[in-house]
Design a protein around this motif. Sequence first.
Motif, short mmCIF file in Angstrom:
data_model
loop_
_atom_site.label_atom_id
_atom_site.label_comp_id
_atom_site.label_asym_id
_atom_site.label_seq_id
_atom_site.Cartn_x
_atom_site.Cartn_y
_atom_site.Cartn_z
N GLN A 124 0.81 -1.21 0.00
CA GLN A 124 0.00 0.00 0.00
C GLN A 124 0.85 1.28 0.00
O GLN A 124 0.33 2.38 0.10
N GLY A 125 2.18 1.13 -0.09
CA GLY A 125 3.05 2.28 -0.14
C GLY A 125 3.45 2.84 1.21
O GLY A 125 4.10 3.89 1.29
N ARG A 126 3.07 2.15 2.29
CA ARG A 126 3.46 2.62 3.62
C ARG A 126 4.89 2.18 3.93
O ARG A 126 5.32 1.12 3.51
N TYR A 127 5.61 3.02 4.68
CA TYR A 127 6.95 2.64 5.12
C TYR A 127 6.84 1.59 6.22
O TYR A 127 5.93 1.62 7.05
N VAL A 128 7.79 0.66 6.21
CA VAL A 128 7.79 -0.42 7.19
C VAL A 128 9.18 -0.54 7.80
O VAL A 128 10.18 -0.67 7.10
N VAL A 129 9.23 -0.46 9.12
CA VAL A 129 10.47 -0.66 9.88
C VAL A 129 10.44 -2.08 10.42
O VAL A 129 9.53 -2.46 11.15
N VAL A 130 11.44 -2.88 10.04
CA VAL A 130 11.49 -4.28 10.45
C VAL A 130 12.66 -4.49 11.40
O VAL A 130 13.82 -4.21 11.06
N GLU A 131 12.38 -4.97 12.59
CA GLU A 131 13.40 -5.35 13.56
C GLU A 131 13.49 -6.87 13.60
O GLU A 131 12.47 -7.56 13.76
N VAL A 190 10.82 -5.02 21.48
CA VAL A 190 9.62 -4.21 21.21
C VAL A 190 9.92 -2.73 21.41
O VAL A 190 9.56 -1.89 20.58
N HIS A 191 10.58 -2.40 22.52
CA HIS A 191 10.91 -1.00 22.78
C HIS A 191 11.85 -0.45 21.71
O HIS A 191 11.73 0.71 21.28
N GLN A 192 12.82 -1.27 21.27
CA GLN A 192 13.75 -0.85 20.23
C GLN A 192 13.01 -0.55 18.93
O GLN A 192 13.25 0.47 18.28
N LEU A 193 12.10 -1.43 18.55
CA LEU A 193 11.31 -1.22 17.33
C LEU A 193 10.49 0.05 17.45
O LEU A 193 10.41 0.84 16.50
N GLY A 194 9.89 0.27 18.62
CA GLY A 194 9.09 1.47 18.81
C GLY A 194 9.90 2.74 18.65
O GLY A 194 9.43 3.73 18.06
N ARG A 195 11.14 2.73 19.15
CA ARG A 195 12.01 3.90 19.01
C ARG A 195 12.34 4.16 17.54
O ARG A 195 12.36 5.32 17.09
N TYR A 196 12.60 3.09 16.78
CA TYR A 196 12.91 3.24 15.36
C TYR A 196 11.71 3.80 14.59
O TYR A 196 11.86 4.68 13.74
N ARG A 256 4.74 1.70 9.56
CA ARG A 256 4.43 0.51 10.36
C ARG A 256 5.70 -0.04 10.98
O ARG A 256 6.79 0.19 10.49
N GLY A 257 5.52 -0.81 12.05
CA GLY A 257 6.64 -1.49 12.68
C GLY A 257 6.37 -2.97 12.79
O GLY A 257 5.31 -3.38 13.28
N ILE A 258 7.31 -3.78 12.29
CA ILE A 258 7.16 -5.24 12.34
C ILE A 258 8.35 -5.84 13.08
O ILE A 258 9.51 -5.56 12.74
N LEU A 259 8.07 -6.65 14.08
CA LEU A 259 9.09 -7.42 14.78
C LEU A 259 9.05 -8.84 14.21
O LEU A 259 8.06 -9.55 14.34
N ALA A 260 10.13 -9.23 13.53
CA ALA A 260 10.21 -10.55 12.90
C ALA A 260 11.17 -11.43 13.69
O ALA A 260 12.35 -11.10 13.82
N ALA A 304 1.00 -0.99 21.45
CA ALA A 304 1.70 0.13 20.83
C ALA A 304 1.44 0.22 19.33
O ALA A 304 2.01 1.08 18.65
N GLY A 305 0.61 -0.67 18.80
CA GLY A 305 0.32 -0.66 17.37
C GLY A 305 1.41 -1.28 16.52
O GLY A 305 1.47 -1.06 15.30
N LEU A 306 2.28 -2.08 17.15
CA LEU A 306 3.34 -2.77 16.42
C LEU A 306 2.92 -4.19 16.12
O LEU A 306 2.06 -4.76 16.79
N GLU A 307 3.55 -4.79 15.11
CA GLU A 307 3.16 -6.12 14.65
C GLU A 307 4.27 -7.14 14.89
O GLU A 307 5.45 -6.79 14.90
N TYR A 308 3.87 -8.37 15.07
CA TYR A 308 4.83 -9.48 15.19
C TYR A 308 4.57 -10.47 14.08
O TYR A 308 3.42 -10.84 13.79
N VAL A 309 5.65 -10.89 13.42
CA VAL A 309 5.58 -11.91 12.37
C VAL A 309 6.55 -13.02 12.73
O VAL A 309 7.73 -12.76 13.00
#
Length: 249
Positions: free
Chosen positions: A170-177, A188-194, A207-211, A226-231
Amino acid sequence: MLIESLTHPAPEALLAFLRAHLHARVTLHLAGEVEVLYAGRATSMAEAGDRLLLVKPDGSVQVHGPRGVKPVNWQPRTDHLSADLDGGCVVLHAERRSPAEVVRVRVIQCAQVTALNLADEALFLLQGSEAQMQQALARAPHLIEPGLSVLDRELLVGVGGIDLYARDAQGRYVVVELKRGKAGHEAVHQLGRYVDAVRTQVTAPVRGILAAPDITLPALKVAQAAGLEYVKVEALPQVEEEARQPMLF
């Protein structure tokens, strides 16, 4: 192994040393008081402090602090390296063109600088490392989410380096930790900071995804709140090897 070393060189002697060895496919090691400015997709500055600067034969640059294993600033590859005098201090410029980024290291005082010829032809294998996981998922981001495309790896933002910086379908930026083992609260806290750092730099949704192979239940609840996602991904996905990039230097 040792080519040349200087202790407490004056700025003029340090500049001559760097210019003599900077493009000679050797490893440069500089210990001293430095400040570091990064400019590119984001901007960050490490104020003056005692640090260790490494310039490797492939042109990569790392600046390490006295603690931790990750560099405080780095340039994974460079298209241009140069050294100049500015205000009585030696300044090292490490630039790359795509994306346009520059790391600028001002040497306020040099305690020691060394040029080394490190010959290491031995095969090194590390099974299932986080670096291998990052490399594999950068080549096959669909294993995280269909339609995901990677824009950058180890993207430097003010609070650290993002493992994978991407866009979704959808063109949204995604930060993957990425985590090789079971993810916990710190991940989780690290991803949130990024994610917060990137949101200050772009106008599109982020968006933020923790993989990771697994996550603790408390950490999952914190991420969801926090609205972050886990994969869930395997620590070392099996994907085809990509062709190696030629060295720049």
